[in-house]
Design a protein around this motif. Structure first.
Motif, PDB file in Angstrom:
ATOM      1  N   ASN A 316     109.247  11.813  30.548  1.00  0.00           N
ATOM      2  CA  ASN A 316     108.727  12.448  31.539  1.00  0.00           C
ATOM      3  C   ASN A 316     107.435  13.078  31.464  1.00  0.00           C
ATOM      4  OD1 ASN A 316     111.356  13.939  31.728  1.00  0.00           O
ATOM      5  ND2 ASN A 316     110.843  15.588  29.679  1.00  0.00           N
ATOM      6  N   THR A 412     110.238  20.959  30.016  1.00  0.00           N
ATOM      7  CA  THR A 412     111.799  20.929  29.769  1.00  0.00           C
ATOM      8  C   THR A 412     111.693  22.126  29.014  1.00  0.00           C
ATOM      9  OG1 THR A 412     111.136  18.268  29.356  1.00  0.00           O
ATOM     10  CG2 THR A 412     111.634  19.529  27.210  1.00  0.00           C
ATOM     11  N   ALA A 416     115.347  22.701  30.062  1.00  0.00           N
ATOM     12  CA  ALA A 416     116.282  22.464  29.031  1.00  0.00           C
ATOM     13  C   ALA A 416     116.370  23.260  27.479  1.00  0.00           C
ATOM     14  CB  ALA A 416     115.437  20.700  29.077  1.00  0.00           C
TER      15      ALA A 416
END
Length: 451
Positions: A316, A412, A416
């Motif tokens: 990432n 994230t 996520a």
């Protein structure tokens, strides 16, 4: 002119795609390709003139270069975090913090738990995974809006701990290799700034949460929510602090081997720099495994998750470093870089502006430093900047505009880990991880100017 417009539009496009949920591994190269198109950079090597740069080579050089430099740190940090979780150590430490603070201060407990783990050496990407289940439990018990969980996790992980003196996070280590400093550079000013950011940030977060509650917002339960198993045997919290203490102690030993007297003969003659973190995290992981011996059956899976998490986390970041590598080739970037290098007055101000802007363009504190410091450090040192002051200024500066919506850690954590949208969660994240660090940066420069 076209290059400048293209660079600005590419950054807007990158932010827009990430806000819309496009994977950063796709958004990064797409935005970088747009920069190349508007800057006259060929997309593929065969299309570039002899000795001229091209998009594909530049992007992958930035991507793989950061991967090669920092993968071991990401890997050990991720494994350490997973082992701390699998052994019950992270939950034990976090619950101990909660018991000491109380359920009435659920937000503060989450921030404090993140801060302890981050400053203990756990990768900021892993802290979110480790503390999120506890955050859900606390926010549910206190009936607080869960959209503020990402803000609490981010604030506790990537602000007053990540860029402070002594932090084993890579954002505090990268300047060492370019400035010849150590991780504790400028610690006096760093302490003042960290306390300021911690106090102000918590005040703002607590105020935002209370205002939302006053408007009628409450906790929303989800079927996927994890719960803390009250019947699980957890190691004693003081024992669970040992891996964190070991990480910091070993890190310090290999930063200052000369301070150990005769024992230093058994160690390298000079500081290991950023590689001290490899040794420290390895030692901390070994201790955490021993503490979690009752959970030894879960350790292989924890190591596997850590390895996978490390790859996700670093790629990432690599994706936006690759974008920054291509952006740095554009004429607009070079003009901007030349302009900030020639800002009159205090070199710390020029360094702060340069690193802040580049970190914002790349969407990464570590990526911004990696791109900026090789270009800027020699010039600013030649201008007479104090290396320790420059180190701390650069570290704090890198932690401001890096947290724009396209930042890999932000994506994230918001999407996520917490399952939120940027629309609901990012306003609070932005206030705490962009505005508060910018204020801290201004205070740091002001304090350095008085010394």
């Amino acid at each position: 002119m076209i290059s400048a417009i293209g660079l600005a539009l590419a950054l807007i496009l990158l932010i827009w795609m990430t806000v819309r949920g496009v994977n950063i591994l796709l958004a990064g190269p797409i935005a970088a390709a747009f920069v190349a198109l508007t800057s006259g950079i060929a997309w593929l090597p065969p299309l570039a003139g002899e000795g001229a740069p091209d998009f594909a080579t530049a992007y992958m050089k930035g991507f793989t270069g950061f991967f090669a430099d920092w993968f071991l740190m990401f890997l050990l940090g991720a494994i350490f975090g997973e082992v701390m979780g699998a052994s019950g150590a992270a939950a034990s430490v976090a619950q101990w913090v909660v018991r000491k603070i109380g359920i009435r201060h659920a937000v503060l407990a989450v921030v404090a738990a993140c801060a302890v783990l981050t400053y203990g050496g756990v990768s900021v990407f892993i802290v979110g995974f480790a503390v999120y289940p506890l955050s859900v439990h606390l926010f549910r018990e206190a009936d607080l809006p869960r959209r503020f969980i990402p803000a609490a996790l981010c604030f506790g992980s990537v602000t007053f701990t990540m860029t402070s003196a002594g932090s084993p996070e890579i954002q505090n280590l990268i300047p060492m290799q370019y400035l010849g400093t150590d991780a504790y550079a400028g610690w006096q000013v760093s302490l003042v700034v960290a306390l300021l950011m911690a106090g102000l940030g918590y005040f703002l977060l607590d105020r935002m949460v209370k205002r939302a509650v006053a408007r009628g917002e409450r906790f929303e339960h989800r079927p996927s929510d994890d719960t803390v198993d009250a019947d699980r045997h957890l190691p004693h919290p003081l024992l669970c602090l040992l891996p964190l203490v070991v990480v910091l102690a070993v890190f310090m030993v290999f930063q200052y081997p000369q301070t150990l007297g005769p024992v230093s003969a058994l160690l390298p003659g000079a500081s290991l720099g950023k590689w001290a973190l490899v040794v420290a995290l390895g030692a901390g992981t070994a201790i955490a495994v021993l503490i979690g011996v009752r959970s030894r059956g879960t350790m292989p899976a924890a190591f596997s998750r850590g390895a996978t998490g490390a790859v996700v986390a670093i790629t990432n970041t690599c994706a936006v470093v690759g974008f920054g590598a291509v952006a740095s080739l554009s004429p607009a970037f070079q003009m901007a870089l030349d302009a900030v290098q020639h800002i009159p007055g205090d070199p710390l101000i020029g360094a702060a502006i340069a690193v802040t802007v580049i970190a914002g363009l790349t969407g990464s504190a570590s990526g911004g430093q990696t791109i900026a410091l090789p270009l800027l450090a020699p010039a600013y040192l030649a201008m007479g900047a104090n290396p320790a002051e420059l180190h701390r200024t650069v570290a704090i500066a890198s932690g401001a505009l890096d947290s724009l919506p396209h930042n890999g850690y932000v994506v994230t954590t918001v999407r996520a880990i917490c399952g939120e949208t940027h629309h609901d969660a990012y306003p609070a994240v932005g206030v705490l991880t962009v505005l508060v660090p910018i204020l801290g940066l201004a205070v740091a420069i002001g304090l350095f100017s008085l010394t």
